[in-house]
Design a protein around this motif. Structure first.
Motif, PDB file in Angstrom:
ATOM      1  N   LEU A 587       0.817  -1.209   0.000  1.00 16.50           N
ATOM      2  CA  LEU A 587       0.000   0.000   0.000  1.00 16.50           C
ATOM      3  C   LEU A 587       0.854   1.263   0.000  1.00 16.50           C
ATOM      4  O   LEU A 587       0.456   2.287  -0.554  1.00 16.50           O
ATOM      5  N   SER A 588       2.028   1.189   0.607  1.00 13.69           N
ATOM      6  CA  SER A 588       2.937   2.336   0.573  1.00 13.69           C
ATOM      7  C   SER A 588       3.366   2.643  -0.861  1.00 13.69           C
ATOM      8  O   SER A 588       3.406   3.808  -1.272  1.00 13.69           O
ATOM      9  N   ALA A 589       3.691   1.600  -1.628  1.00 16.10           N
ATOM     10  CA  ALA A 589       4.065   1.812  -3.033  1.00 16.10           C
ATOM     11  C   ALA A 589       2.902   2.397  -3.822  1.00 16.10           C
ATOM     12  O   ALA A 589       3.080   3.325  -4.629  1.00 16.10           O
ATOM     13  N   GLY A 590       1.703   1.867  -3.597  1.00 14.05           N
ATOM     14  CA  GLY A 590       0.531   2.410  -4.283  1.00 14.05           C
ATOM     15  C   GLY A 590       0.255   3.846  -3.889  1.00 14.05           C
ATOM     16  O   GLY A 590      -0.095   4.684  -4.733  1.00 14.05           O
ATOM     17  N   LEU A 620      -2.401   7.545   4.457  1.00 20.11           N
ATOM     18  CA  LEU A 620      -1.109   7.675   5.136  1.00 20.11           C
ATOM     19  C   LEU A 620      -1.240   7.425   6.633  1.00 20.11           C
ATOM     20  O   LEU A 620      -0.428   6.723   7.236  1.00 20.11           O
ATOM     21  N   SER A 621      -2.280   7.990   7.243  1.00 20.05           N
ATOM     22  CA  SER A 621      -2.477   7.844   8.681  1.00 20.05           C
ATOM     23  C   SER A 621      -2.654   6.389   9.079  1.00 20.05           C
ATOM     24  O   SER A 621      -2.073   5.922  10.067  1.00 20.05           O
ATOM     25  N   ASN A 622      -3.444   5.651   8.320  1.00 19.32           N
ATOM     26  CA  ASN A 622      -3.687   4.252   8.660  1.00 19.32           C
ATOM     27  C   ASN A 622      -2.447   3.399   8.450  1.00 19.32           C
ATOM     28  O   ASN A 622      -2.211   2.444   9.200  1.00 19.32           O
ATOM     29  N   LEU A 623      -1.631   3.731   7.459  1.00 12.59           N
ATOM     30  CA  LEU A 623      -0.356   3.020   7.293  1.00 12.59           C
ATOM     31  C   LEU A 623       0.558   3.290   8.478  1.00 12.59           C
ATOM     32  O   LEU A 623       1.261   2.381   8.962  1.00 12.59           O
ATOM     33  N   TYR A 624       0.565   4.528   8.963  1.00  6.45           N
ATOM     34  CA  TYR A 624       1.384   4.840  10.136  1.00  6.45           C
ATOM     35  C   TYR A 624       0.875   4.096  11.364  1.00  6.45           C
ATOM     36  O   TYR A 624       1.656   3.515  12.125  1.00  6.45           O
ATOM     37  N   THR A 653      -6.806  -1.165  10.077  1.00  8.92           N
ATOM     38  CA  THR A 653      -6.053  -0.030   9.522  1.00  8.92           C
ATOM     39  C   THR A 653      -5.677  -0.267   8.066  1.00  8.92           C
ATOM     40  O   THR A 653      -5.733   0.656   7.242  1.00  8.92           O
ATOM     41  N   LEU A 654      -5.286  -1.494   7.717  1.00  7.65           N
ATOM     42  CA  LEU A 654      -4.945  -1.777   6.327  1.00  7.65           C
ATOM     43  C   LEU A 654      -6.174  -1.678   5.423  1.00  7.65           C
ATOM     44  O   LEU A 654      -6.091  -1.168   4.297  1.00  7.65           O
ATOM     45  N   TYR A 655      -7.296  -2.166   5.907  1.00  6.75           N
ATOM     46  CA  TYR A 655      -8.531  -2.063   5.134  1.00  6.75           C
ATOM     47  C   TYR A 655      -8.905  -0.591   4.909  1.00  6.75           C
ATOM     48  O   TYR A 655      -9.261  -0.193   3.786  1.00  6.75           O
ATOM     49  N   ASN A 705      -9.094  -7.133   3.949  1.00  7.30           N
ATOM     50  CA  ASN A 705     -10.463  -7.257   4.435  1.00  7.30           C
ATOM     51  C   ASN A 705     -10.554  -6.788   5.880  1.00  7.30           C
ATOM     52  O   ASN A 705      -9.586  -6.884   6.636  1.00  7.30           O
ATOM     53  N   PRO A 706     -11.719  -6.307   6.294  1.00 11.65           N
ATOM     54  CA  PRO A 706     -11.891  -5.901   7.696  1.00 11.65           C
ATOM     55  C   PRO A 706     -11.967  -7.123   8.600  1.00 11.65           C
ATOM     56  O   PRO A 706     -12.119  -8.253   8.117  1.00 11.65           O
ATOM     57  N   PRO A 707     -11.865  -6.944   9.913  1.00 14.16           N
ATOM     58  CA  PRO A 707     -11.940  -8.080  10.848  1.00 14.16           C
ATOM     59  C   PRO A 707     -13.231  -8.872  10.667  1.00 14.16           C
ATOM     60  O   PRO A 707     -14.309  -8.295  10.495  1.00 14.16           O
ATOM     61  N   ASP A 708     -13.116 -10.208  10.718  1.00 13.28           N
ATOM     62  CA  ASP A 708     -14.294 -11.054  10.533  1.00 13.28           C
ATOM     63  C   ASP A 708     -14.983 -11.337  11.870  1.00 13.28           C
ATOM     64  O   ASP A 708     -14.532 -10.908  12.934  1.00 13.28           O
ATOM     65  N   ASP A 709     -16.091 -12.090  11.823  1.00 15.70           N
ATOM     66  CA  ASP A 709     -16.907 -12.326  13.016  1.00 15.70           C
ATOM     67  C   ASP A 709     -16.140 -13.071  14.112  1.00 15.70           C
ATOM     68  O   ASP A 709     -16.302 -12.782  15.302  1.00 15.70           O
ATOM     69  N   ASN A 710     -15.328 -14.028  13.724  1.00 17.09           N
ATOM     70  CA  ASN A 710     -14.580 -14.788  14.717  1.00 17.09           C
ATOM     71  C   ASN A 710     -13.605 -13.901  15.477  1.00 17.09           C
ATOM     72  O   ASN A 710     -13.471 -13.987  16.703  1.00 17.09           O
TER      73      ASN A 710
END
Length: 825
Positions: A587-590, A620-624, A653-655, A705-710
């Motif tokens: 994601l940093s490269a993108g 940028l904030s979420n990557l940090y 954060t990655l999502y 993907n965001p966190p799943d139910d489990n």
């Protein structure tokens, strides 16, 4: 098709490894020669040769490149460069760059982050937190402070002064505590978990205020006079910047100072005649000394040739004739001292300017330099304290409170906000600790300080909103038992101060970051500003083509990592963390590619495209934040028990970063000729042919993907159990077990309910065996005891839990006279 694929691979490989222009030219020349050997020299082959010569001859011959490419680009970019005010220039130059620059590079150097020593407290700092800070917290009754007094009690004020809480950052040689930034953060965090009024009262003198300005810019005489008095609390400082007509736009302040001669202590003295009106000044109503920002003018040229000197900062005792203070604002039922002040024809001598005459006109630079660190400590610490406090107490409440004979924390609808609270608290604490560690190593990252101020206050707001949702009626009914209501009310204060969050996100994080953190933009701007035309052109030529190589490298890197989901790049970490390091790199490269595309397509207009810059800020904030989470997990020993928090925090954060990049792609005015860029991130086509080709030739790999139910269930469960994970997550806040305290009774009930849980399970088992009647097991104590299902000791534990539960869920009520203060006739 094979030859075309080979050509593309050569270009991408050369770009990925940042080969020199001449080596790249040679490789393409060899490819072209090989093509000609296997094909006839037809018109198509001749066209290829012509294109090769037309493109690569000018690129490799310096004189041709300067005349045909660099000079036109130089003129184009110089004309497109937007005008920059002095205040904008000084804001951009404030502080330093650190990990933010690595993320901007598109190829982060992980050693920069992972070799950072963890933030630690000295023995003296820990003793202060365990002693005076703990004592101060125990002295605080937030309901009494905010409902009855609208101020801290006198004994609390006295204790703050005696223990030098206002001298945390002041060196020992001036009588201060000289604590680290980490200790500063820990102190504010702990106080904020008890009383926001006390936290604000302590944090303001140690953040952006006279002490910080004096330490950085004051004369020795000013330091020797004021710093010991500030450390002992003999002086109460306030910093007066914001006024009715100048909030975020400090350069628009109408407050003025005119250089002139006046009478001071019976003598004719060179000084400044001041007129000002300020508002929103924390500690202003009780301050004894104001740090005042104003625009200085010298119409009689008493200091030099310049008439409009610029923003200047002076220290002014509030008992100076013409100064008016004392009135208060009323910020959302908060009790901290905040109010307006005025000055009418106030005359001060020149040596009251911070730093003396040498610092006239440098006030804005002084402010933004000091803000670069202060904003990374105080409000983030307050936010983390609020998040930890809410997570611990609301999690306990969700275990204590029952509906339908089941703890509400076990409902799926409640699990989701509980998991959100736990995960966000982990993110907040990670960012706080990692950033404090960088500050203690001498870094002054201005962009990161803006990220922390915005992200941590916003995420704290969401955590507290979740807490209010779970608390339900007990959260909205104010009273001494309600531990969350006042915190909920005061949230917008932290969102508003030290740079309103909307502007911090849309203007500062990426607007400043794109220039400060980008490896070439600032160099290009410097070349464009050169007065020597030939030297400027040569500098621009070198930097511009390095910038092109940087862009091509990031494009190739982003393309390759998207194709392979970054599986083949070298990253640190273990089996749990390596996937997240890889996704940060991808994601940093993108991000770097899209930043350059935005600068290319929008130029100077980008700073007005605040919706686009806001999405860049989010990415940028979420990557940090994700980087901080990985570092924090490592610092804490990579404990297996903390894995649910690590996974939730990284996935969230990655999502969010991925979604922000997708939003940028949809908003950028991207030329049709570079539609393939969209295929790096998005399944959404610009046209059917593009979608078809990208689906066949460039498989997209697994998205974030965001966190799943489990995972949600696992994280929620952490707040419902008394465990080392819960204690680590909420470490550093004020915790007590006093049954008559707002949070103490929650802690008491939580432990009592957990102690009784195995006995209730025994009663449930007996119910399934039809030995007992149906109903809430906690209400069947007598029947269970009579039928020898439980012992008397076990019955006592359930009774104790029932009493503690009732005390914890009871809501305050008042007579009309208590609420209004007026007796009925």
């Amino acid at each position: 098709m094979l030859w075309l694929i080979t050509f593309i691979l050569i270009v991408l490989t050369a770009s990925y490894h940042r080969m020199s222009l001449r080596l790249t030219t040679g490789l393409i020349g060899l490819w072209l020669a090989a093509y000609l050997v296997t094909h006839d020299l037809d018109s198509f082959s001749q066209g290829l040769w012509a294109a090769f010569l037309l493109i690569f001859m000018p690129l490799n011959i310096d004189s041709l490149r300067l005349r045909l490419i660099s000079r036109p680009m130089f003129k184009l970019m110089k004309s497109a460069l937007p005008p920059m005010s002095q205040t904008e220039r000084e804001a951009l130059e404030a502080g330093t760059v650190w990990w933010d620059a690595e993320l901007f590079s598109g190829k982060p150097e992980w050693k920069v982050l992972l070799d950072l020593p963890p933030a630690k407290l000295s023995a003296e700092e820990q003793a202060f937190i365990d002693g005076p800070v703990e004592t101060l917290c125990a002295m605080l009754n937030d309901w009494d402070i905010t409902r009855n007094r609208m101020d801290l009690p006198k004994e609390v004020w006295d204790y703050i002064k005696q223990q030098k809480f206002c001298g945390i950052i002041i060196p020992e040689q001036y009588g201060g505590l000289e604590f680290s930034e980490m200790a500063h953060s820990e102190i504010v965090m702990k106080l904020s978990s008890r009383s926001s009024t006390a936290a604000v009262t302590v944090m303001v003198p140690n953040s952006l205020g006279p002490a910080k300005l004096l330490l950085a810019y004051g004369t020795e005489a000013q330091k020797n006079h004021y710093l010991p008095r500030l450390a002992k609390g003999e002086e109460i400082p306030a910093f007066a910047l914001t006024g009715p007509h100048a909030g975020s736009d400090a350069g628009a302040m109408p407050d003025t100072g005119v250089v002139c001669y006046g009478d001071f202590e019976g003598k004719k003295t060179l000084g400044i005649r001041l007129n000002w009106e300020k508002r929103y000044i924390t500690l202003g109503p009780v301050a004894t000394v104001l740090g005042l920002a104003f625009k200085l003018y010298d119409p009689d040229h008493l200091l030099g040739d310049k008439e409009a000197i610029g923003i200047t900062v002076a220290l002014i005792p509030t008992d100076t004739p013409g100064v008016s203070i004392g009135r208060r604002h009323f910020p959302l039922d908060s009790a901290f001292q905040n109010g307006p002040n005025w000055g009418k024809d106030v005359f001060i001598p020149m040596d009251w300017i911070i730093g003396g005459v040498d610092q006239v006109g440098n006030g804005w630079k002084m402010l933004v330099q000091c803000l670069a660190t202060g904003r990374a400590i105080s409000l983030p610490a307050l936010s983390v304290g609020g998040a930890k406090f809410t997570s611990r107490n609301t999690g306990a409440y969700a275990r204590i409170r029952k509906q339908f004979n089941v703890p509400i924390g076990e409902f799926e609808g409640i699990e989701e906000p509980l998991a959100h609270m736990a995960g966000q608290t982990y993110i907040l604490d990670a960012a706080r600790k990692v950033t404090c560690a960088a500050l203690d190593q001498g870094e002054k990252p201005s962009v990161i300080s803006a990220i922390l101020k915005y992200e941590l206050t916003e995420r704290m707001r969401k955590v507290i909103n979740d807490g209010m949702d779970i608390q339900g009626g007990s959260g909205i009914c104010m009273g001494p038992r309600n531990y969350l209501g006042r915190l909920y009310q005061v949230i917008p204060v932290s969102i508003t101060v030290e740079g309103a969050n909307i502007l911090t996100r849309t203007m500062m994080i990426f607007g400043q970051g794109a220039i400060r953190c980008h490896p070439y933009i600032q160099k290009e701007m410097a070349a464009l500003s050169q007065t020597d035309a030939e030297l400027a052109l040569k500098q621009f030529d070198q930097v511009f083509f390095e910038h092109i190589g940087f862009f091509m490298r990031n494009y190739a890197t982003s393309y390759w990592m998207r194709l392979t989901n970054a599986r083949f790049i070298q990253v640190p970490g273990d089996e749990n963390t390596r996937p997240y390091f890889r996704q940060i790199a991808r994601l940093s490269a993108g991000f770097a590619v899209l930043a350059d595309i935005a600068l290319l397509t929008l130029g100077g207009a980008l700073k007005r495209k605040e919706r686009i810059s806001g999405h860049f800020a989010d990415a940028l904030s979420n990557l940090y934040l994700c980087s901080c989470v990985l570092k924090h997990y490592q610092n804490q020993g990579s404990l297996k028990e903390d894995l649910p928090l690590l996974h939730w925090a990284c996935q969230q954060t990655l999502y969010q970063s991925q979604q922000s990049l997708l939003a940028i792609l949809r908003k950028l005015p991207m030329p049709q000729g570079i539609w393939v860029l969209r295929a790096l991130f998005s399944r959404r086509p610009m046209r059917p042919l593009a979608a078809f080709l990208s689906a066949i030739a460039f498989p997209l790999g697994k998205p974030c993907n965001p966190p799943d139910d489990n995972l949600i269930h696992q994280c929620a469960s952490l707040l419902l159990a008394d465990s080392p994970v819960r204690d680590r997550l909420t470490h550093g806040i004020y915790i007590n077990d006093k049954p008559d305290d707002a949070t103490g009774r929650i802690e008491v009930a939580f432990k009592a309910v957990l102690a009784a849980a195995p006995i209730e399970a025994k009663i449930k088992k007996a119910q399934k065996q039809k030995l007992l009647t149906k109903g809430d097991p906690s209400q069947l104590v007598s029947e269970a005891l009579a039928k020898s299902v439980i012992t008397q000791q076990e019955a006592d534990l359930i009774d104790k839990a029932n009493q503690a539960r009732l005390a914890a869920i009871t809501v305050d009520d008042f007579s009309p006279e208590e609420l209004t203060g007026v007796k009925r006739s």
